[in-house]
Design an enzyme around this catalytic site. Structure first.
Site, PDB file in Angstrom:
ATOM      1  N   HIS A 110       1.524  24.898  15.569  1.00  0.00           N
ATOM      2  CA  HIS A 110       2.777  24.090  15.718  1.00  0.00           C
ATOM      3  C   HIS A 110       3.030  23.342  17.195  1.00  0.00           C
ATOM      4  CE1 HIS A 110       4.192  27.727  17.686  1.00  0.00           C
ATOM      5  NE2 HIS A 110       5.295  27.251  18.050  1.00  0.00           N
ATOM      6  N   HIS A 116       7.248  16.754  21.756  1.00  0.00           N
ATOM      7  CA  HIS A 116       5.945  17.371  21.186  1.00  0.00           C
ATOM      8  C   HIS A 116       5.886  17.647  19.821  1.00  0.00           C
ATOM      9  CE1 HIS A 116       8.279  21.328  21.176  1.00  0.00           C
ATOM     10  NE2 HIS A 116       7.511  21.632  20.589  1.00  0.00           N
ATOM     11  N   HIS A 137       9.374  21.764  13.334  1.00  0.00           N
ATOM     12  CA  HIS A 137       9.592  23.192  13.731  1.00  0.00           C
ATOM     13  C   HIS A 137      10.706  23.519  14.485  1.00  0.00           C
ATOM     14  CE1 HIS A 137       6.705  22.351  16.910  1.00  0.00           C
ATOM     15  NE2 HIS A 137       7.315  23.183  17.628  1.00  0.00           N
ATOM     16  N   HIS A 138      11.421  22.474  15.128  1.00  0.00           N
ATOM     17  CA  HIS A 138      12.646  22.609  15.852  1.00  0.00           C
ATOM     18  C   HIS A 138      13.882  22.055  15.363  1.00  0.00           C
ATOM     19  CE1 HIS A 138      10.997  24.281  19.701  1.00  0.00           C
ATOM     20  NE2 HIS A 138       9.962  23.513  19.416  1.00  0.00           N
ATOM     21  N   LYS A 184       2.199  20.008  22.679  1.00  0.00           N
ATOM     22  CA  LYS A 184       2.803  20.135  23.975  1.00  0.00           C
ATOM     23  C   LYS A 184       1.262  19.789  25.232  1.00  0.00           C
ATOM     24  CE  LYS A 184       6.495  23.540  23.692  1.00  0.00           C
ATOM     25  NZ  LYS A 184       6.877  25.054  23.705  1.00  0.00           N
TER      26      LYS A 184
HETATM   27 FE   LIG Z   1       7.564  23.970  19.697  1.00  0.00          FE
HETATM   28 FE   LIG Z   2       6.831  27.067  19.683  1.00  0.00          FE
END
Ligand SMILES: [Fe+2]
Ligand SMILES: [Fe+2]
Length: 259
Positions: A183, A212, A236-237, A187
């Site tokens: 995930h 990211h 995922h954010h 980054k």
């Molecule tokens: Fe993340």
């Molecule tokens: Fe994370």
């Protein structure tokens, strides 16, 4: 799983004959009769191979090849151009357009099948290598980011519990574990000054950090085996109240990709 082949060629008895022949050789074959549907099919099915004949009504084969390869989902998809008798200039133009190769129209279906099988073996090898590279990147990202405890490893344990509570089967749980491992792969693009900054991020650093999920999605998109988890990586954010990122999705619009 059978290899998926897209056959881009005008409707003809030859095309249907080849399609039937390849289907009998355990290939899943889809045919497209123009450039627009070929591009759409490529996006939808992420084929293992595109055979692109040179007689589509709305677009030339070099241009169509470029269009197909422009899509991040099809960066690893081999496209082969078929021409009656290609010369060196055709081969050069094909390679410039991103084609894997330019073949003369085959003398027989069996001749074509031999070439296709070689390419499919190469594609499988490329996918395996790319997949290992993606996982290695994710692992190195994780160790860089979390010197004390494995962030992704913790997440795997959480999502397993969550997935089981939703009644997910083993196949979905497996995908969920992979999504957890990968995930934060986006980054990898972040400078350490942001990634490892001990204090709070300023506005510009936050903006860079918030890219990211999109970068992660782009890294994983060419791999068909990761297709189902792309929404997890991208979203995922997100938060239920719409204050998350990158798309500010809200409530039910944050979909469960395993549904
Ligand atoms: Fe993340
Ligand atoms: Fe994370």
């Amino acid at each position: 799983m059978n290899p998926a082949i897209l056959l881009a060629d005008v409707v003809s008895a030859n095309r249907e004959g080849l399609k039937f022949f390849l289907q009998n050789q355990k290939c899943d074959v889809t045919a497209a009769a123009d450039g627009e549907s070929a591009v759409r099919c490529c996006r939808e099915m992420q084929p293992d191979l595109v055979l692109l004949y040179d007689d589509l009504p709305d677009i030339g084969s070099f241009e169509l090849c470029r269009e197909i390869k422009k899509d991040p989902l099809n960066q690893l998809t081999p496209v082969v151009l078929l021409k009656p008798s290609p010369d060196l200039w055709d081969i050069q133009r094909g390679r410039d357009a991103g084609a894997m190769d330019v073949w003369p129209n085959p003398s027989s279906s069996w001749d074509l099948l031999g070439r296709i099988q070689t390419l499919l073996r190469l594609k499988k090898y490329m996918d395996e290598q790319a997949r290992s590279a993606v996982f290695a990147l994710a692992r190195s990202m994780d160790s860089k980011q979390n010197l004390r405890s494995g962030h992704s490893e913790c997440l795997v344990a959480y999502v397993e519990e969550l997935g089981e509570s939703f009644g997910f089967g083993e196949e979905d749980l497996h995908e969920l574990r992979i999504a957890s491992w990968l995930h934060d792969i986006g980054k990898i693009n972040l400078p350490e000054s942001i990634l490892l900054k001990p204090g709070p991020l300023n506005a510009e650093e936050r903006r860079i950090m918030q890219e990211h999920p999109i970068i992660g999605e782009k890294i994983c998109a060419p791999l068909k085996s990761l297709r189902r988890i792309l929404p997890v990586i991208r979203h995922h954010h997100e938060k239920m109240d719409g204050s998350g990122y990158p798309d500010g999705l809200r409530g039910e619009s944050i979909q469960n990709p395993f549904r």
